[in-house]
Motif scaffolding. Structure first.
Motif, PDB file in Angstrom:
ATOM      1  N   SER A  34      -7.548  37.878 -36.939  1.00 16.76           N
ATOM      2  CA  SER A  34      -7.205  37.004 -38.118  1.00 16.76           C
ATOM      3  C   SER A  34      -7.308  38.102 -39.114  1.00 16.76           C
ATOM      4  CB  SER A  34      -8.517  36.255 -38.326  1.00 16.76           C
ATOM      5  OG  SER A  34      -8.410  34.969 -37.497  1.00 16.76           O
ATOM      6  N   LEU A  35      -6.246  38.083 -39.727  1.00 18.09           N
ATOM      7  CA  LEU A  35      -6.048  39.170 -40.942  1.00 18.09           C
ATOM      8  C   LEU A  35      -5.843  38.269 -42.487  1.00 18.09           C
ATOM      9  CD1 LEU A  35      -3.104  41.119 -39.373  1.00 18.09           C
ATOM     10  CD2 LEU A  35      -5.627  41.647 -39.343  1.00 18.09           C
ATOM     11  N   TYR A  83       2.014  43.916 -37.073  1.00 14.80           N
ATOM     12  CA  TYR A  83       2.688  43.035 -37.922  1.00 14.80           C
ATOM     13  C   TYR A  83       3.468  43.652 -38.931  1.00 14.80           C
ATOM     14  CZ  TYR A  83       2.398  40.168 -42.177  1.00 14.80           C
ATOM     15  OH  TYR A  83       2.992  39.370 -43.340  1.00 14.80           O
ATOM     16  N   LEU A  84       3.016  44.631 -39.587  1.00 12.00           N
ATOM     17  CA  LEU A  84       3.657  45.280 -40.490  1.00 12.00           C
ATOM     18  C   LEU A  84       4.899  45.972 -40.355  1.00 12.00           C
ATOM     19  CD1 LEU A  84       0.879  46.717 -42.906  1.00 12.00           C
ATOM     20  CD2 LEU A  84       2.394  44.499 -43.341  1.00 12.00           C
ATOM     21  N   TYR A  85       4.779  46.459 -39.135  1.00 15.15           N
ATOM     22  CA  TYR A  85       6.104  46.946 -38.498  1.00 15.15           C
ATOM     23  C   TYR A  85       7.058  45.706 -38.038  1.00 15.15           C
ATOM     24  CZ  TYR A  85       9.417  48.743 -35.124  1.00 15.15           C
ATOM     25  OH  TYR A  85      10.618  49.051 -34.447  1.00 15.15           O
ATOM     26  N   ALA A 139       7.514  34.405 -43.212  1.00 17.03           N
ATOM     27  CA  ALA A 139       7.309  35.316 -42.179  1.00 17.03           C
ATOM     28  C   ALA A 139       5.908  35.350 -41.368  1.00 17.03           C
ATOM     29  CB  ALA A 139       7.479  36.820 -42.549  1.00 17.03           C
ATOM     30  N   ASN A 140       4.880  34.959 -42.151  1.00 18.21           N
ATOM     31  CA  ASN A 140       3.572  34.777 -41.348  1.00 18.21           C
ATOM     32  C   ASN A 140       3.588  33.616 -40.389  1.00 18.21           C
ATOM     33  OD1 ASN A 140       3.079  36.820 -42.778  1.00 18.21           O
ATOM     34  ND2 ASN A 140       1.466  35.823 -44.152  1.00 18.21           N
ATOM     35  N   ASN A 197      -3.550  35.329 -36.605  1.00 13.25           N
ATOM     36  CA  ASN A 197      -3.570  34.529 -37.860  1.00 13.25           C
ATOM     37  C   ASN A 197      -3.441  35.395 -39.096  1.00 13.25           C
ATOM     38  OD1 ASN A 197      -3.448  31.888 -36.695  1.00 13.25           O
ATOM     39  ND2 ASN A 197      -5.779  32.241 -36.321  1.00 13.25           N
ATOM     40  N   ILE A 198      -2.467  35.169 -39.912  1.00 17.66           N
ATOM     41  CA  ILE A 198      -2.367  35.981 -41.100  1.00 17.66           C
ATOM     42  C   ILE A 198      -2.506  35.165 -42.284  1.00 17.66           C
ATOM     43  CG2 ILE A 198      -1.143  37.735 -42.388  1.00 17.66           C
ATOM     44  CD1 ILE A 198       0.387  37.831 -39.378  1.00 17.66           C
ATOM     45  N   ASN A 199      -3.620  35.327 -43.195  1.00 16.60           N
ATOM     46  CA  ASN A 199      -3.814  34.525 -44.458  1.00 16.60           C
ATOM     47  C   ASN A 199      -3.408  35.059 -45.508  1.00 16.60           C
ATOM     48  OD1 ASN A 199      -4.709  32.588 -46.193  1.00 16.60           O
ATOM     49  ND2 ASN A 199      -6.947  33.255 -46.124  1.00 16.60           N
TER      50      ASN A 199
END
Lengths: 368, 307, 279
Positions: free
Chosen positions: A42-43, A321-323, A58-59, A70-72
């Motif tokens: 979880s980010l 994720y960032l990539y 995107a998330n 999970n990206i918040n």
């Protein structure tokens, strides 16, 4: 009573364990070619609202693709992104302005952080005037500065009328709306104003995420400014293009450095970015760009993270994720929302930067 | 286990619970005060008189926010006081329309229970256009010779925030005044009526003078609530740190500055200035509340006040 | 006995003014409820409102499941922290608190009652978020627990004080130690008051926004882990109101209707409970 207390504390324990398990269910899915499969995590991120519609989309898509992540993204403004990352209350920060030397020092020095560009966007001036159709209001650097300095206070001011022959400007007060939170959009906009208006620079002290505005009302986030404009007849404010298009607000044609009036667009942002070669976190400003199609108030949006990630799993999920965000697939969500795709030179810069992210000395990104 | 040891253990548990709230209070003070120190040492008492709120030049003053807080609260009370007192008199005194009392008390309790963010939502979408298109132009037209009702009106600002605060403190104002008026001895009002005074005269010359102290307490408790109200005000105040005589203009209040800028403040001084605002806010509300409670308590003689 | 006309007129006028005040006071309540109901219902009836998390702009559908779970969990954990402690302090005040310590505790509790709700948010942020380096539902629960504490402890004290002394004396006369008398006779007799206090405190906590801004932080994903950031109905209302998208604004109204219903139901439950006990 003691038994009640025991029951209550047991209840607490129960809730905590019930909630403390894996945040997601299901098996990890695998990525397509070239996209690494992230570990479950979880980010939490905070910061710029300029790219928030893009990050949200995107998330959502990334979570559909990899349900174990999970990206918040909480928004809050670029200032919040930097401030909360400094306090390490979030896993990454987002800002439309790279770190200043002072901000980087507060994070332990510029060699301790990684900054990547996530998207490229442009700022529009949106207005609420019944009598002036979308795109029919023409603004020059001088009139924009005049309005935001509080010198032009009526829509039928002579200076505005001179540039807008054939447009019926009403005898109405101008309600200036600006950001109340520390904002990268404000930075890009005031960076532009400072580069075109010495007066502005002298009066306000130059570009900034939070500045003392000579006039107008503050609203929270790009969304807040957009809402206030749609709610207030006679209002004008600066917002990211995506907000203008999604809410069908009217936006002004802006006179760029080459003297052409352009309606801010993704293509205009790309044109502005091309006018500056070798943009990087230390050379980030692309406002008031030359080129006939350049949208004058454009800028990159950045994501900031620590180079050394304390938690290896989280760190791996984060760089994966960032990539993905910088790949064509990730960027496609930006394009749908009228941001411009990152120039390939910038995407390569990002990849190199992400490869520098480590945990316990070993690199986290496994992409060739 | 002997009888005495059980008692001793229970006593110890009860005492430690009491100690816990003292501990929380101490931590509360530390959590608020320590982070404020960088700003306190840098700006000192000048903080209270400086009008600047400039994150670029790192210069901060609390005056615009204090001004906004006081002005909006004053507007709120000016509106809520007469209405609240009238409604309280009705609930406590008026023998006519008795059947309305139950539903009315219930409605006021409901209003007290509406979360402030919901009032803010309503104010943002319903009240601000109403103020902009009807109320403000009307005031400008009729009272425009006063400096308070001049300038351009966007619907956001001191006046709208004041109206919102009036709605929010009405329940407290009514409930407390009602309790205070009910505490006026029956014999007093009966004596007055028996002497031939009308209801209105009894209210004016017997009940209100007797209940004056308690009503002042009720007003102060309402003030305490108004000063600290955050969310609903933040949604309509306009977020502009300025001091101006026009009530149509946008402003800022202590809680709304904190709510808007707290998560993003970069640097010890900027963040410290926000904590400093918090210290100011907390000190003002404590002072107002303590005085109010003393007054109400003295009047109702220790009956617990439920607000 | 006939009064001079002027006195009668003044009396009538004052009576009229009082009725006017009542109507003016009642109007906002009606208007507010009407608006929340009318604007909230359509959103509430949208499929997925109760069962889906929010969707990003452009993806149709979406609901507030994240916020419903968040509000329940944050207030739930807050109550688990505040109710036992608050009740114990209430017991202390009624049974051992007729002294300087008791008065100090009462004073502090009264001061807490009057503090602006945003102060509790600052407290939760400095004490929990900054020390754990994470926004979390737990930090919000801690902030709300401190906010709930005074309500619960005062309700407990009031309820315990109202228990007739004869009950206590009867218990002690039977040879029971004081702690058993308190826990087995006095507290059960006052349970109604304590529960009411707890319910009122929960109703207030559920409606709060300011203490959550810097603690729970908000989360568009359904999150149940209390150590992670979490959404809440009040946060959904606050954030969506300020967003220029009609579908999200509709969601804000629907969330407002849900929150008002939740808070009102808790309040009414508390009052029904009081009435049942008073009989």
């Amino acid at each position: 009573m003691k038994s009640v207390l025991v029951a209550l504390s047991a209840g607490v324990a129960l809730v905590l364990t019930a909630c403390g398990g894996s945040p997601t269910g299901g098996n990890p899915s695998t990525g397509g070619p070239g996209v690494p499969t992230p570990p479950a995590a979880s980010l939490t991120g905070a910061g710029a609202t300029f790219p928030k519609p893009y990050y949200d989309a995107a998330n959502f898509a990334y979570n559909k693709k990899f349900s174990q992540v999970n990206i918040n993204y909480g928004g809050g403004g670029s200032g919040a992104g930097i401030s909360q990352l400094t306090k390490k209350t979030v896993d990454y920060g987002a800002s439309d302005v790279p770190l200043s030397a002072k901000e980087a020092a507060a994070m332990g020095g510029s060699d301790k952080v990684i900054q990547i560009a996530s998207t490229l966007g442009t700022v529009s001036l949106a207005y609420n005037l019944d009598s002036v159709a979308d795109g029919h209001l023409k603004l020059t650097p001088d009139t924009i500065a005049g309005i935001f300095l509080g010198r032009i206070t009526k829509w039928n001011d002579a200076a505005l009328a001179a540039d807008n022959s054939g447009v019926s400007l009403p005898n109405q007060d101008i309600h200036v709306i600006h950001r109340s939170d520390g904002s990268g959009t404000s930075y890009i906009f005031t960076d532009y104003l400072s580069s075109v208006s010495p007066d502005w620079k002298a009066k306000t002290g130059g570009p900034g995420k939070s500045i003392t505005w000579p006039t107008g009302d503050g609203a929270q986030g790009n969304a807040g400014v957009a809402t206030r404009i749609t709610q207030t007849p006679g209002a004008i404010g600066y917002v990211e293009l995506a907000y203008v298009l999604q809410t069908k607000m009217k936006q002004a044609a802006l006179k760029n450095r080459d003297g052409n009036y352009v309606i801010p667009s993704a293509a205009g942002a790309t044109a502005a970015a091309t006018a500056f070669i070798g943009s990087s976190p230390s050379q980030f400003s692309i406002v008031n760009a030359s080129g006939k199609d350049s949208a004058p108030i454009s800028g990159y949006s950045w994501i900031i993270l620590y180079k050394d990630q304390a938690d290896k799993t989280k760190g791996t999920a984060l760089v994966d994720y960032l990539y993905w965000l910088t790949t064509a697939e990730g960027q496609s969500y930006a394009i749908t929302l009228h941001y411009a795709a990152l120039p390939s030179s910038m995407a390569s810069y990002d990849l190199l930067a992400l490869k520098d992210v480590t945990s316990g000395g070993s690199a986290l990104l496994s992409v060739s | 286990m002997s009888k005495g040891s059980g008692d001793r253990i229970f006593r110890a548990i009860a005492y430690s619970a009491a100690a816990l709230i003292l501990l929380i209070a101490v931590v509360f003070v530390i959590a608020l005060f320590i982070p404020a120190l960088p700003a306190i040492t840098k700006f000192g008492l000048g903080f209270f008189v400086s009008r600047t709120w400039d994150p670029v030049r790192i210069q901060f003053g609390a005056l615009p926010a204090i001004y906004g807080t006081l002005v909006t609260s004053a507007i709120g009370l000016l509106i809520a006081f007469p209405i609240g007192l009238g409604a309280a008199l009705f609930l406590a005194e008026d023998a006519r329309l008795r059947f309305l009392r139950g539903p009315l008390s219930f409605a006021i309790e409901l209003l007290a229970g509406i979360p402030s963010v919901v009032i803010g939502l309503w104010a943002f979408f319903v009240l601000t256009p109403l103020m902009r298109d009807s109320v403000d132009p009307f005031l400008k037209h009729t009272l425009g010779f006063l400096p308070f009702f001049q300038g351009s009106a966007s619907g956001y600002g001191f006046l709208t925030a004041g109206v919102v605060l009036a709605i929010m403190v009405l329940p407290i104002m009514i409930a407390l005044s009602r309790d205070v008026i009910r505490a006026v001895p029956r014999s007093l009002r009966e004596a007055s009526l028996a002497l031939g005074a009308t209801n209105a005269e009894t209210i004016w010359s017997v009940i209100l003078p007797y209940a004056r102290v308690g009503i002042t307490g009720a007003v102060l408790l309402s003030l305490g609530r108004a000063l600290g109200e955050t969310i609903a005000v933040t949604m309509v105040i306009g977020n502009r740190p300025q001091i101006t005589s026009s009530l149509f203009a946008s402003g800022y209040t202590l809680p709304s500055v904190i709510a808007n800028e707290f998560t993003e403040a970069v640097g010890d001084v900027y963040l410290g200035a926000l904590f400093y605002l918090g210290v100011v806010l907390v000190l003002i509300t404590i002072a107002v509340n303590v005085i109010a409670r003393l007054l109400v308590w003295r009047f109702t003689r220790g009956e617990t006040v439920s607000a | 006995m006939s009064l001079p006309l002027i006195r009668t007129l003044v009396d009538r006028l004052v009576a009229g003014l009082i009725v006017l005040c009542v109507s003016v006071a009642a109007v906002p309540v009606l208007v507010l409820f009407l608006f929340v109901l009318i604007n909230g219902l359509p959103g509430m009836l949208t499929p997925g409102f109760f069962t889906d998390p929010p969707h990003p702009q452009g993806v149709p559908g979406g609901g507030v499941l994240n916020a419903i779970i968040g509000t329940l969990e944050i207030v739930g954990i807050g109550s688990l922290l505040a109710v036992p402690v608050g009740a114990l302090i209430g017991i202390f005040l009624s049974e051992y608190g007729r002294n300087q310590i008791g008065n100090t505790v009462r004073f502090i509790s009264d001061v807490f009652t009057g503090l602006p709700s945003i102060a509790f948010g600052i407290f939760g942020y400095t004490v929990v978020v900054l020390t754990t380096h994470h926004f979390s539902a737990l930090s919000a629960s801690v902030a709300l627990a401190v906010l709930m504490l005074p309500v619960i402890l005062r309700a407990t004290e009031t309820a315990l004080v109202l228990v007739p002394n004869s009950l206590r004396e009867a218990g002690l006369a039977l040879g029971a130690p004081r702690w058993r008398v308190t826990l087995e006779i006095v507290v059960p007799a006052a349970l109604g008051g304590i529960v009411t206090g707890a319910l009122l405190a929960m109703a207030r906590a559920a409606g709060e926004t300011a203490p959550l801004l810097f603690t729970a932080f908000g989360n568009d994903i359904v999150q149940t882990n209390p150590l992670q950031p979490m959404g809440a109905l009040s946060l959904t209302i606050f954030r969506n109101a300020l967003v220029p998208y009609p579908n999200l604004q509709q969601q804000a109204w629907a969330a407002a209707l849900l929150l008002v219903t939740l808070v009102a139901a808790t309040n009414i439950l508390a009052r029904i409970y009081v009435r049942r006990i008073q009989r």
